[in-house]
Scaffold this motif. Structure first.
Motif, PDB file in Angstrom:
ATOM      1  N   LYS A   1       3.561  -4.269 -27.230  1.00 54.91           N
ATOM      2  CA  LYS A   1       3.258  -3.293 -25.988  1.00 54.91           C
ATOM      3  C   LYS A   1       3.571  -4.013 -24.904  1.00 54.91           C
ATOM      4  CE  LYS A   1       1.910   0.475 -28.539  1.00 54.91           C
ATOM      5  NZ  LYS A   1       3.179   0.781 -29.281  1.00 54.91           N
TER       6      LYS A   1
ATOM      7  N   ARG B   1       1.417  -2.539 -41.411  1.00 54.98           N
ATOM      8  CA  ARG B   1       1.394  -0.958 -41.445  1.00 54.98           C
ATOM      9  C   ARG B   1       1.389  -0.605 -42.962  1.00 54.98           C
ATOM     10  NH1 ARG B   1       5.528   0.473 -36.925  1.00 54.98           N
ATOM     11  NH2 ARG B   1       4.828  -0.612 -35.195  1.00 54.98           N
TER      12      ARG B   1
ATOM     13  N   VAL C   1      16.032   7.018 -31.402  1.00 59.73           N
ATOM     14  CA  VAL C   1      16.013   5.796 -30.614  1.00 59.73           C
ATOM     15  C   VAL C   1      14.963   4.885 -31.062  1.00 59.73           C
ATOM     16  CG1 VAL C   1      16.955   7.201 -28.740  1.00 59.73           C
ATOM     17  CG2 VAL C   1      14.544   7.144 -29.156  1.00 59.73           C
ATOM     18  N   THR C   2      14.996   3.519 -30.445  1.00 59.19           N
ATOM     19  CA  THR C   2      13.956   2.706 -30.818  1.00 59.19           C
ATOM     20  C   THR C   2      12.732   3.030 -30.058  1.00 59.19           C
ATOM     21  OG1 THR C   2      14.830   1.529 -28.788  1.00 59.19           O
ATOM     22  CG2 THR C   2      15.471   0.639 -30.703  1.00 59.19           C
ATOM     23  N   GLY C   3      11.838   2.908 -31.155  1.00 59.96           N
ATOM     24  CA  GLY C   3      10.342   3.408 -30.569  1.00 59.96           C
ATOM     25  C   GLY C   3      10.180   4.933 -30.856  1.00 59.96           C
TER      26      GLY C   3
ATOM     27  N   GLN D   1       8.605  14.202 -34.970  1.00 55.97           N
ATOM     28  CA  GLN D   1       8.283  13.561 -36.515  1.00 55.97           C
ATOM     29  C   GLN D   1       7.821  14.880 -37.410  1.00 55.97           C
ATOM     30  OE1 GLN D   1       5.091  11.308 -34.782  1.00 55.97           O
ATOM     31  NE2 GLN D   1       6.205   9.363 -35.331  1.00 55.97           N
TER      32      GLN D   1
ATOM     33  N   LYS E   1      -1.643  11.075 -35.378  1.00 58.02           N
ATOM     34  CA  LYS E   1      -1.294  12.694 -35.258  1.00 58.02           C
ATOM     35  C   LYS E   1       0.425  12.736 -34.940  1.00 58.02           C
ATOM     36  CE  LYS E   1      -2.850  16.987 -32.895  1.00 58.02           C
ATOM     37  NZ  LYS E   1      -1.522  17.561 -33.401  1.00 58.02           N
ATOM     38  N   LEU E   2       1.060  13.367 -35.948  1.00 59.60           N
ATOM     39  CA  LEU E   2       2.657  13.572 -35.786  1.00 59.60           C
ATOM     40  C   LEU E   2       2.922  14.340 -34.581  1.00 59.60           C
ATOM     41  CD1 LEU E   2       3.657  14.284 -39.552  1.00 59.60           C
ATOM     42  CD2 LEU E   2       3.530  12.230 -38.085  1.00 59.60           C
ATOM     43  N   ASN E   3       4.017  13.622 -33.753  1.00 59.24           N
ATOM     44  CA  ASN E   3       4.702  14.616 -32.637  1.00 59.24           C
ATOM     45  C   ASN E   3       5.536  15.701 -33.408  1.00 59.24           C
ATOM     46  OD1 ASN E   3       7.125  13.328 -32.924  1.00 59.24           O
ATOM     47  ND2 ASN E   3       6.174  11.836 -31.565  1.00 59.24           N
TER      48      ASN E   3
ATOM     49  N   ASP F   1       7.557  -4.620 -32.533  1.00 57.01           N
ATOM     50  CA  ASP F   1       6.667  -3.678 -31.589  1.00 57.01           C
ATOM     51  C   ASP F   1       5.643  -4.095 -30.718  1.00 57.01           C
ATOM     52  OD1 ASP F   1       6.071  -1.308 -30.375  1.00 57.01           O
ATOM     53  OD2 ASP F   1       5.081  -0.668 -32.243  1.00 57.01           O
TER      54      ASP F   1
ATOM     55  N   ALA G   1       8.059   7.898 -29.325  1.00 56.69           N
ATOM     56  CA  ALA G   1       6.772   8.604 -29.938  1.00 56.69           C
ATOM     57  C   ALA G   1       5.792   8.494 -29.096  1.00 56.69           C
ATOM     58  CB  ALA G   1       6.504   7.922 -31.226  1.00 56.69           C
ATOM     59  N   ASP G   2       5.603   7.633 -28.429  1.00 55.62           N
ATOM     60  CA  ASP G   2       4.099   7.491 -27.609  1.00 55.62           C
ATOM     61  C   ASP G   2       4.823   7.618 -26.164  1.00 55.62           C
ATOM     62  OD1 ASP G   2       5.902   5.222 -26.954  1.00 55.62           O
ATOM     63  OD2 ASP G   2       4.702   3.566 -27.528  1.00 55.62           O
TER      64      ASP G   2
ATOM     65  N   ARG H   1       7.664  -0.776 -24.481  1.00 51.08           N
ATOM     66  CA  ARG H   1       7.247   0.247 -25.681  1.00 51.08           C
ATOM     67  C   ARG H   1       5.705   0.675 -25.446  1.00 51.08           C
ATOM     68  NH1 ARG H   1       8.810  -0.217 -31.475  1.00 51.08           N
ATOM     69  NH2 ARG H   1      10.966   0.074 -31.334  1.00 51.08           N
TER      70      ARG H   1
HETATM   71  P1  ADP Z   1      10.523   2.835 -34.498  1.00 52.99           P
HETATM   72  O1  ADP Z   1      10.434   2.445 -36.008  1.00 52.99           O
HETATM   73  O2  ADP Z   1      11.438   4.196 -34.546  1.00 52.99           O
HETATM   74  O3  ADP Z   1      11.365   2.034 -33.568  1.00 52.99           O
HETATM   75  P2  ADP Z   1       7.873   2.598 -34.248  1.00 52.99           P
HETATM   76  O4  ADP Z   1       7.391   3.243 -35.699  1.00 52.99           O
HETATM   77  O5  ADP Z   1       7.874   1.098 -34.297  1.00 52.99           O
HETATM   78  O6  ADP Z   1       9.302   3.243 -33.863  1.00 52.99           O
HETATM   79  O7  ADP Z   1       6.983   3.578 -33.269  1.00 52.99           O
HETATM   80  C1  ADP Z   1       6.830   3.149 -32.027  1.00 52.99           C
HETATM   81  C2  ADP Z   1       5.527   3.169 -31.344  1.00 52.99           C
HETATM   82  O8  ADP Z   1       5.047   4.638 -31.371  1.00 52.99           O
HETATM   83  C3  ADP Z   1       4.343   2.436 -32.330  1.00 52.99           C
HETATM   84  O9  ADP Z   1       3.613   1.587 -31.604  1.00 52.99           O
HETATM   85  C4  ADP Z   1       3.635   3.552 -32.954  1.00 52.99           C
HETATM   86  O10 ADP Z   1       2.273   3.155 -33.190  1.00 52.99           O
HETATM   87  C5  ADP Z   1       3.684   4.629 -32.126  1.00 52.99           C
HETATM   88  N1  ADP Z   1       3.814   6.064 -32.480  1.00 52.99           N
HETATM   89  C6  ADP Z   1       4.341   6.367 -33.596  1.00 52.99           C
HETATM   90  N2  ADP Z   1       4.050   7.784 -33.965  1.00 52.99           N
HETATM   91  C7  ADP Z   1       3.207   8.185 -33.201  1.00 52.99           C
HETATM   92  C8  ADP Z   1       2.550   9.284 -32.546  1.00 52.99           C
HETATM   93  N3  ADP Z   1       2.726  10.379 -33.147  1.00 52.99           N
HETATM   94  N4  ADP Z   1       1.733   9.210 -31.502  1.00 52.99           N
HETATM   95  C9  ADP Z   1       1.597   8.656 -30.716  1.00 52.99           C
HETATM   96  N5  ADP Z   1       2.148   7.065 -31.145  1.00 52.99           N
HETATM   97  C10 ADP Z   1       2.810   7.172 -32.213  1.00 52.99           C
END
Ligand code: ADP
Ligand code: ZN
Ligand code: ZN
Length: 733
Positions: free
Chosen positions: A550, A262, A223-225, A203, A198-200, A548, A379-380, A588
């Protein structure tokens, strides 16, 4: 009516680098198209040779001696019409030939007559007659009936434990038959479904802007993540829903397993994968799958940019700052720049993404050429890790001679106790960098390449990383005969050894060039670490990117200075990017992460900015430096490199080249000619190397003029001297 075609000949020589006009024979007139591969007679002997149609016209001034096209090779075009535009631009921009560009666009195998791989599968022909309606024939017949056209004779025999001769009998009496089937050479592995998130709000807004804005080019600086991958995947599915296609570039093979997990997990078989480790056959099949419209998405390294989609809707480039987007072989193109041109030609969207955008790309945002989308949260909801800089000089003063600072050691043991994972990062490959005499300072170097040899502890040998030369390690110094011959510096193996000493119970994994050379090794290491079967991952640049995990709470950068001291104007930028990227691997998940950066240079502004995750601060300072020093994005750098086995001949010629260039270009106050001088690596594989650097404000036409001057002023057989020209090269070594 179209009667003539301009054909690029499939011949390496640079003096055939133009379109030759051929007459189209009457019966072919309705069949010829731009981009077709044809056979044509060429040269005095009229040898029949491959060519590519890039022009068609009705009139031609000099029709008397025109030769005719002999044959059309394929039932599809190998170059799309839009690509002809792209080829023309790239040829000028990168000072290369038409053929250099065409080779990027078509699969290598095609001109060698590569075709689909075929196989003979067993099928039903007639029902069994009474005489044969008995075992073993009856069961064989049933098996084939249930698996019609699925298996070859050998496969049936193996799978169902059946004798080949019984199958032969049934074929002979025409109960069974063979059918020809095309074999797909691509990877059929099925991945677990990767569910949509579910997009935040960040996003959602990014996607909304990209899909609705009147502009077509975007940079996601997140930012990363921050969940960029989820944004990419959502964009791809929206583009597919519009009936269009998508190309997604990732830096290099190192990123592919996680991306594949993915992307294949989300889009299934609808996806082509394209990277440098494919065989020619696999490459050909993937290319045709795209060409025939069977797949809608391609994920791959920079070469995937040229896949022949019909109706491209979006190009996405992840980690756009990565140097692997710049080709190091002719044509020395930059995939970011080519993607910008391509998106303009095809009117498709372009999305670049990075936590540490390249200075050039960010500058384009500030200029308004690219729309900037900023995402500052993970994102998380995870917090960015805390970053500490440790001054290694003080460690030495406090009598700590280990390669780990006290703080890093303590943090490692805490993380191990908590059963959390650790990444130790080193910007270098091999056991150590060089071997020297501690008494007189003599350094062991490669006789062929003039660079320091690297000591490998596996084999106890010295290896040259440029030409691959191997030598055993002498016990005495050839210069002063002392026995104080020792290796210097650190490598991933040495760090691993040190970890074993300090933390004998920790399970370690190494990820570097040496441990990832075989086909699935990267994926194996990735999976072992992901499954928690190792505590500490020790690696080079490869661990800095995209991973990525955790459970990683601690990242240690062993010697941040290694990249600071490269002879390259991007050294600061590289350092900032590497530290920032590798720091982004920590924390992460739900646990807070920590990053420790060890350096002998704790006041370096790029290290400090990286530790604060201060991209903008870094950007401003770096841009100022680029401006003062006339570096990109303000000025271009053209590297002219000449190499030869004959040193004197090389020097005489490059001096002549420089003289002519200076005579012709110096009138232009915007142009600066540096050199000629020997390259930092003055010899590779018995070839001496000299270079001239041209710095300034010039366009593609001007660069092509320079190329012409260079070639015209070389006064020897081209076989004796090799010329390479590179616009804004990634390294000046
Ligand atoms: P980036 O590429 O920007 O470094 P990622 O795409 O690897 O980041 O995402 C970081 C983490 O956040 C991943 O584990 C991903 O599954 C999680 N994530 C991404 N979007 C969401 C969201 N909308 N809700 C919860 N978790 C999310
Ligand atoms: Zn010595
Ligand atoms: Zn060498």
């Amino acid at each position: 009516m179209i009667k003539y075609a301009g054909v690029i000949i499939n011949n390496e020589s640079s003096n055939v680098d133009k379109a030759f006009t051929y007459k189209i024979p009457e019966p072919m007139v309705d069949l010829v198209k731009l981009g077709l591969r044809v056979k044509v007679p060429f040269g005095r002997g009229n040898r029949i040779i491959d060519g590519f149609i890039i022009e068609l016209f009705d009139n031609c001034e000099n029709i008397n001696n025109l030769k005719e096209i002999s044959e059309i090779c394929d039932d599809f075009t190998v170059i799309r019409e839009q690509d002809i535009k792209l080829i023309n631009i790239m040829r000028e921009k990168y000072m290369c030939t038409y053929l250099d560009c065409i080779k990027l666009i078509m699969p290598t195998g095609i001109t060698r007559g590569m075709k689909h791989k075929m196989t003979k599968v067993v099928s039903i022909k007639n029902s069994l007659t009474e005489k044969y309606d008995k075992e073993p024939y009856r069961s064989i017949f049933t098996i084939v009936e249930n698996n019609n056209c699925k298996y070859t004779k050998n496969e049936i025999s193996k799978k169902f434990n059946i004798s080949i001769s019984s199958i032969n009998t049934l074929v002979k009496h025409e109960f069974l038959d063979y059918n020809i089937k095309v074999v797909d050479r691509y990877n059929e592995r099925i991945y677990d479904r990767y569910e949509e998130k579910k997009l935040n709000i960040d996003q959602y807004e990014a996607i909304n802007k990209i899909m609705t804005d009147k502009n077509n080019k975007f940079l996601i600086h997140g930012v990363t993540g921050s969940g960029k991958t989820e944004i990419y995947m959502k964009l791809v599915s929206m583009i597919i829903a519009e009936g269009k296609e998508a190309i997604m570039l990732v830096p290099e093979i190192a990123l592919t397993p996680q991306m594949l997990e993915r992307f294949k997990g989300r889009f299934g078989k609808n996806i082509a994968v394209f990277h440098s480790r494919l065989s020619d056959g696999e490459r050909y099949d993937e290319w045709l799958r795209v060409k025939s419209g069977k797949v809608k998405v391609a994920v791959g390294a920079r070469s995937a940019l040229f896949l022949p989609f019909k109706n491209l809707g979006i190009i996405i480039i992840d980690e756009e700052h990565e140097l692997s987007y710049k080709s190091d072989v002719t044509p020395k193109y930059n995939a970011i720049d080519v993607a910008i041109i391509k998106s303009e030609i095809e009117k498709c969207k372009l999305v670049l993404g990075s936590a540490t955008p390249s200075i050039e790309t960010y500058y384009k945002c500030k200029n308004g050429d690219i729309q900037l989308i900023e995402i500052n949260n993970r994102a998380d909801g995870a917090e960015l890790p805390a970053v500490n800089i440790v001054d290694m000089r003080e460690e030495l003063l406090s009598n700590n001679r280990s390669m780990f600072s006290r703080e890093l050691k303590e943090s490692i043991s805490t993380a191990l106790e908590r059963k959390e994972q650790i990444i130790l990062f080193l910007n270098r490959r091999g056991h150590s960098t060089f071997v020297s005499c501690r008494k007189c300072g003599y350094v062991f170097k490669c006789d062929h390449c003039d660079i320091a040899l690297t000591y490998h502890s596996d084999s106890k040998k010295l290896i040259c990383h440029y030409c691959g030369d191997v030598r055993s390690l002498p016990s005495t110094c050839p210069q002063c005969k002392s026995h104080y011959v020792k290796y210097f510096g650190v490598g991933t193996e040495k760090i691993e050894g040190e970890v074993w000493k300090e933390f004998p119970n920790a399970k370690t994994l190494r990820m570097d060039y040496d441990t990832t050379r075989s086909k699935n090794s990267y994926e194996n290491i990735y999976n072992i670490f992901k499954n928690g079967e190792a505590d500490i991952l020790i690696g080079t640049q490869m661990v800095a990117k995209g991973l990525d995990f955790k459970n990683v709470t601690l990242v240690g950068v062993i010697a941040a200075d290694l990249s600071l001291n490269l002879p390259d104007y991007r050294a600061n930028e590289r350092t900032f990017q590497l530290i920032n990227q590798v720091s982004g691997r920590a924390g992460r998940g739900s646990k807070k992460g920590k990053v420790i950066i060890q350096t002998y240079n704790p006041t370096s502004s790029s290290i400090i900015a990286a530790s604060k995750n201060d991209y903008l601060g870094f950007y401003k300072e770096e841009l100022q430096m680029r401006y003062l020093m006339d570096y990109p994005p303000f000025k271009k750098i053209l590297l002219i490199n000449l190499s030869s086995k004959y040193e004197n001949l090389l020097i005489k010629n490059i001096q002549n080249v420089a003289l002519l260039l200076k005579n012709m270009l110096q009138k232009n106050s915007n142009i600066n000619i540096l050199g000629p001088c020997p390259c930092s690596i003055s010899k590779i594989k018995e070839m001496y190397r000299w270079q001239i650097i041209i710095k300034g404000d010039f366009d593609n036409k001007y660069a092509c003029n320079i190329k012409k001057i260079v070639y015209d002023s070389i006064k020897t057989d081209y076989n004796n001297i090799r010329v390479s020209m590179d616009i804004n090269p990634t390294s000046l070594l």
